[in-house]
Scaffold this active site. Structure first.
Site, PDB file in Angstrom:
ATOM      1  N   TYR A   1      -6.795  -1.798  -5.919  1.00  0.00           N
ATOM      2  CA  TYR A   1      -5.938  -2.895  -5.439  1.00  0.00           C
ATOM      3  C   TYR A   1      -5.250  -2.584  -4.114  1.00  0.00           C
ATOM      4  O   TYR A   1      -5.162  -1.455  -3.706  1.00  0.00           O
ATOM      5  CB  TYR A   1      -4.979  -3.398  -6.504  1.00  0.00           C
ATOM      6  N   GLU A   2      -4.852  -3.651  -3.471  1.00  0.00           N
ATOM      7  CA  GLU A   2      -4.208  -3.597  -2.144  1.00  0.00           C
ATOM      8  C   GLU A   2      -5.114  -2.968  -1.081  1.00  0.00           C
ATOM      9  O   GLU A   2      -4.648  -2.356  -0.127  1.00  0.00           O
ATOM     10  CB  GLU A   2      -2.895  -2.834  -2.241  1.00  0.00           C
ATOM     11  N   GLY A   3      -6.412  -3.116  -1.278  1.00  0.00           N
ATOM     12  CA  GLY A   3      -7.386  -2.553  -0.346  1.00  0.00           C
ATOM     13  C   GLY A   3      -8.116  -1.408  -1.017  1.00  0.00           C
ATOM     14  O   GLY A   3      -7.508  -0.388  -1.346  1.00  0.00           O
TER      15      GLY A   3
ATOM     16  N   ARG B   1       0.833  -1.219   0.000  1.00  0.00           N
ATOM     17  CA  ARG B   1       0.000   0.000   0.000  1.00  0.00           C
ATOM     18  C   ARG B   1       0.859   1.257   0.000  1.00  0.00           C
ATOM     19  O   ARG B   1       0.535   2.248  -0.665  1.00  0.00           O
ATOM     20  CB  ARG B   1      -0.904   0.008   1.240  1.00  0.00           C
TER      21      ARG B   1
END
Ligand SMILES: Cc1cc2nc3c(=O)[nH]c(=O)nc-3n(C[C@H](O)[C@H](O)[C@H](O)COP(=O)(O)OP(=O)(O)OC[C@H]3O[C@@H](n4cnc5c(N)ncnc54)[C@H](O)[C@@H]3O)c2cc1C
Length: 408
Positions: A384-386, A255
């Site tokens: 992406y990545e949360g 992130r």
């Protein structure tokens, strides 16, 4: 979990954003590599192809193992802030370019460096830092995205091997990676997730490139299929049963890399918009003299400063937390700051790309200019990545308390 609102100056005592001579040296190398890369990336982007020149150029600039210890191959031992500054510069070249490094380094190598045994690190990190082996991080599955705890890939022990079954979807570098960090549950259980280092040439492993993406044509995204995939016992990574913690620690690093790259996207959008607005004449003067055009530039620039402060702060907090892994409050605080950095910077970069397209007018509707590429490419940073929603809920719960968690 620490639930305070930022306690102001007390937290800033270790915040020093001055660029040291060592950082300047690294950033000069990154800048040189980015300049060499730009025409090649332009060509690859317009022909919609994966850019296979990335790794050799980044290797020459010793970027493929920048935050990895010098003990492993071409690792450079850079601290978290230096690596973030490098990713910021790389982000100017496009989210696809930066995503290659996020998958290979931030999610792949950094996770191995933190959790693998010394023998595993010696085996996998040197070739990765040299770009001889590309890494990826396989957490997401067709039915498990925001809720990775619901993943379905399983493993069972057979003799000296683990047998893995399942599939991973939307994995950055997924179809080109030689080595994947893969997460799976023991067969028949919904707890005790484990992490494995899985090689592409292991029996039962296959992969496929994802086609028809909205953006990032030069970045590889793929699915991974594990069909009775035979993984040697010594490739279990980290403590058995700690797979979810390993995944979350990888996501902290990933992130932050997304957030740092978004700073570069905003910078590139500002550069293009400013240059264009000075030379485009409408109503008898450069459009830069029209106040509503200036408003876009003012907004982009202000958001960039705000984003930089939060991203650098998150990087320094992660750096501090990495050096004191027993301090759980500090780790939680860094984790939430990284969520804020990713949420703010990815929205600011999308907004900047949209404003830059607006300033460019019809020119901004052609992929021959840079702004529209950023517009479609940086959109993924809010997913992406949360996702945005997961980031915001994480931030809110850090103030409300875990009993107010919106999901479990
Ligand atoms: C180009 C690309 C590269 C990627 N690279 C990787 C990689 O390298 N490794 C990897 O493991 N994964 C990777 N991913 C997967 C990515 O991390 C997931 O797409 C992401 O976590 C979201 O999951 P999902 O797509 O399944 O959406 P879902 O989880 O199905 O979400 C759909 C929508 O519902 C919302 N939602 C879901 N749950 C909640 C909730 N509790 N509260 C509020 N809203 C909710 C989401 O915010 C979203 O808006 C990549 C994805 C893309 C597109």
């Amino acid at each position: 979990m620490k639930t305070v609102i930022d306690s102001g100056f007390a937290d800033l005592s270790h915040m020093n954003f001055d660029v040291s001579d060592e950082q300047r040296f690294v950033l000069d190398e990154v800048d040189r590599a980015c300049r060499e890369l730009r025409p090649l990336e332009d060509e690859a982007y317009l022909s919609g192809k994966f850019n296979d020149r990335l790794a050799p150029i980044f290797r020459k600039a010793q970027l493929l193992g920048l935050p990895i210890s010098r003990r492993y191959g071409e690792g450079q031992g850079a601290d978290v802030l230096t690596y973030a500054l490098a990713l910021e510069r790389i982000g100017q070249e496009g989210t696809g370019v930066r995503t290659f490094l996020s998958g290979h380094v931030s999610l792949g190598q950094v996770t191995v460096q933190k959790w693998a045994s010394e023998e595993q690190k010696q085996r996998y990190l040197p070739p990765a830092t040299r770009g001889e082996k590309v890494m990826c991080f396989g957490l997401t599955e067709p039915t498990a995205g925001s809720d990775p705890a619901s993943l379905r890939t399983t493993f069972e022990e057979k003799g000296n091997n683990f047998i893995l079954n399942g599939s991973k979807a939307w994995i950055s570098n997924g179809s080109i990676a030689n080595v994947a960090v893969i997460f799976a549950y023991p067969k028949g259980k919904r707890e005790g997730m484990c992490a494995f280092i899985v090689e592409k040439n292991f029996e039962g492993y296959s992969s496929q490139q994802q086609k028809h993406k909205l953006g990032m044509p030069t970045s590889d995204t793929g699915s991974i299929f594990l069909d009775n995939c035979k993984v040697p016992r010594e490739n279990l990574m980290g403590p058995a049963g700690k797979g979810l913690s390993i995944a979350y620690s990888g996501l902290m690093s990933g992130r932050l890399s997304v957030a740092a790259g978004c700073l570069g996207v905003i910078e590139d959008c500002i550069n293009e918009a400013v240059a264009f607005s000075k030379q485009r004449i409408q109503h008898g003067k450069p459009i830069a003299k029209h106040q509503l055009v200036q408003r876009h530039i003012g907004e982009m620039s202000t958001n960039l400063e705000a984003a930089k402060n939060i991203v650098y702060k998150a990087a320094l907090l992660k750096q501090k937390s990495d050096s004191d892994p027993e301090d759980k409050d500090l780790r939680d605080y860094a984790d939430v700051m990284i969520a804020k950095a990713k949420y703010f910077a990815s929205n600011a970069s999308f907004d900047a790309a949209d404003r830059a397209v607006q300033i460019l007018g019809s020119s901004g509707y052609s992929f021959e200019t840079r702004a529209p590429r950023h517009l479609v490419d940086t959109r993924v940073c809010r997913i992406y990545e949360g996702t945005d929603e997961i980031m915001v809920q994480k931030i809110a719960v850090s103030l409300l308390g875990t009993e107010y968690e919106a999901y479990r």
